[in-house]
Motif scaffolding. Structure first.
Motif, PDB file in Angstrom:
ATOM      1  N   HIS A  99      -8.980   4.956   8.452  1.00  0.00           N
ATOM      2  CA  HIS A  99      -8.704   3.879   7.496  1.00  0.00           C
ATOM      3  C   HIS A  99      -7.202   3.798   7.263  1.00  0.00           C
ATOM      4  CE1 HIS A  99      -9.519   1.067   4.329  1.00  0.00           C
ATOM      5  NE2 HIS A  99      -8.730   1.764   3.535  1.00  0.00           N
ATOM      6  N   PHE A 100      -6.617   2.645   7.597  1.00  0.00           N
ATOM      7  CA  PHE A 100      -5.182   2.437   7.441  1.00  0.00           C
ATOM      8  C   PHE A 100      -4.893   1.750   6.108  1.00  0.00           C
ATOM      9  CE2 PHE A 100      -5.994   2.710  11.942  1.00  0.00           C
ATOM     10  CZ  PHE A 100      -4.993   3.559  12.374  1.00  0.00           C
ATOM     11  N   TRP A 101      -3.877   2.262   5.399  1.00  0.00           N
ATOM     12  CA  TRP A 101      -3.548   1.749   4.087  1.00  0.00           C
ATOM     13  C   TRP A 101      -2.043   1.896   3.854  1.00  0.00           C
ATOM     14  CZ3 TRP A 101      -1.564   4.821   0.088  1.00  0.00           C
ATOM     15  CH2 TRP A 101      -1.512   6.197   0.364  1.00  0.00           C
ATOM     16  N   ALA A 102      -1.569   1.328   2.755  1.00  0.00           N
ATOM     17  CA  ALA A 102      -0.176   1.471   2.324  1.00  0.00           C
ATOM     18  C   ALA A 102      -0.140   1.422   0.800  1.00  0.00           C
ATOM     19  CB  ALA A 102       0.693   0.362   2.911  1.00  0.00           C
ATOM     20  N   PRO A 103       0.829   2.079   0.176  1.00  0.00           N
ATOM     21  CA  PRO A 103       0.879   2.118  -1.285  1.00  0.00           C
ATOM     22  C   PRO A 103       1.181   0.763  -1.926  1.00  0.00           C
ATOM     23  CG  PRO A 103       2.761   3.282  -0.337  1.00  0.00           C
ATOM     24  CD  PRO A 103       1.855   2.919   0.792  1.00  0.00           C
ATOM     25  N   TRP A 104       1.724  -0.177  -1.196  1.00  0.00           N
ATOM     26  CA  TRP A 104       2.032  -1.517  -1.726  1.00  0.00           C
ATOM     27  C   TRP A 104       0.887  -2.500  -1.500  1.00  0.00           C
ATOM     28  CZ3 TRP A 104       1.527  -4.238   2.638  1.00  0.00           C
ATOM     29  CH2 TRP A 104       1.909  -3.641   3.838  1.00  0.00           C
ATOM     30  N   CYS A 105      -0.161  -2.087  -0.831  1.00  0.00           N
ATOM     31  CA  CYS A 105      -1.301  -2.944  -0.505  1.00  0.00           C
ATOM     32  C   CYS A 105      -2.354  -2.839  -1.614  1.00  0.00           C
ATOM     33  CB  CYS A 105      -1.883  -2.531   0.849  1.00  0.00           C
ATOM     34  SG  CYS A 105      -3.449  -3.308   1.267  1.00  0.00           S
ATOM     35  N   VAL A 106      -2.480  -3.873  -2.433  1.00  0.00           N
ATOM     36  CA  VAL A 106      -3.403  -3.850  -3.572  1.00  0.00           C
ATOM     37  C   VAL A 106      -4.860  -3.657  -3.134  1.00  0.00           C
ATOM     38  CG1 VAL A 106      -4.271  -5.150  -5.555  1.00  0.00           C
ATOM     39  CG2 VAL A 106      -1.828  -5.153  -5.029  1.00  0.00           C
ATOM     40  N   PRO A 107      -5.372  -4.393  -2.126  1.00  0.00           N
ATOM     41  CA  PRO A 107      -6.756  -4.144  -1.699  1.00  0.00           C
ATOM     42  C   PRO A 107      -6.958  -2.710  -1.189  1.00  0.00           C
ATOM     43  CG  PRO A 107      -5.982  -6.220  -0.782  1.00  0.00           C
ATOM     44  CD  PRO A 107      -4.797  -5.543  -1.416  1.00  0.00           C
ATOM     45  N   CYS A 108      -5.926  -2.148  -0.564  1.00  0.00           N
ATOM     46  CA  CYS A 108      -6.016  -0.762  -0.074  1.00  0.00           C
ATOM     47  C   CYS A 108      -6.212   0.206  -1.240  1.00  0.00           C
ATOM     48  CB  CYS A 108      -4.741  -0.368   0.678  1.00  0.00           C
ATOM     49  SG  CYS A 108      -4.385  -1.341   2.129  1.00  0.00           S
ATOM     50  N   LEU A 109      -5.445  -0.011  -2.301  1.00  0.00           N
ATOM     51  CA  LEU A 109      -5.519   0.885  -3.454  1.00  0.00           C
ATOM     52  C   LEU A 109      -6.858   0.749  -4.180  1.00  0.00           C
ATOM     53  CD1 LEU A 109      -1.886   0.582  -4.836  1.00  0.00           C
ATOM     54  CD2 LEU A 109      -2.828   2.269  -3.240  1.00  0.00           C
TER      55      LEU A 109
END
Length: 181
Positions: A76-86
């Motif tokens: 699962h790829f995510w980033a701290p600035w990505c709201v749906p990811c968080l």
């Protein structure tokens, strides 16, 4: 008078047909409502030689190998600035707490230091998932675009499902449906 009633009936029929079509479209797969996107690509091939490398909190390279007892691997790829990811990460953490034979690898594609990463995981209540970083362009090698993105590799490594967009990990059968070959 007949023409007016005829038009009303025609509009009613078009409306009903639209509702019927929409309901069939969205119930064609039981788990489609668990995906906020319809962008699921299934790729067939030999993924046994795929080199999955990420870095842990100490930025030491680790190999993301699949064990013989693993049913599937979810990257699962995510980033701290990505709201749906968080929004997804805590639900993914809870869903994976009950999955013993599925390996989950959350990979941060943005560089934050390990203290910020731990703080973020703590704020989100993440207890099960490791903090990993994409230091070897895994996101690009899998030709993914946009976040969040998930790659699900089958146990026999002959199939990979690429999901572009958010997944409702709290849905009852989503993990089973995604890991089923």
């Amino acid at each position: 008078m007949f023409a007016i009633n005829g038009r009303k009936n025609m509009y009613r029929m078009i409306f009903i047909a639209g509702l019927l079509f929409t309901s069939l479209l969205f119930t064609s797969q039981a788990w489609s409502q668990c995906l906020e996107t319809k962008a699921v690509n299934v790729v067939q091939g030999d993924f046994s030689t795929l080199k999955l490398v990420a870095a842990n909190e100490m930025f030491e390279s680790i190999k993301l190998e699949q064990s013989s007892t693993t049913k599937a691997t979810i990257i699962h790829f995510w980033a701290p600035w990505c709201v749906p990811c968080l929004k997804e990460l805590p639900a993914l953490d809870k869903a994976m707490a009950t999955q013993k034979n599925i390996r989950v690898i959350p990979v941060n594609i943005d560089f934050i230091n390990k203290a910020e990463g731990r703080d973020l995981f703590s704020k989100l209540g993440i207890e099960q998932l490791p903090l990993l970083f994409d230091t070897h362009d895994l996101f690009r090698k899998l030709k993914l675009r946009g976040l969040p993105a998930t790659a699900v590799i089958s146990a026999d490594r002959t199939e990979m499902k690429l999901v572009h967009g958010a997944i409702s990990w709290g849905c009852e059968n989503i993990v089973a449906e995604l890991t089923q070959s």
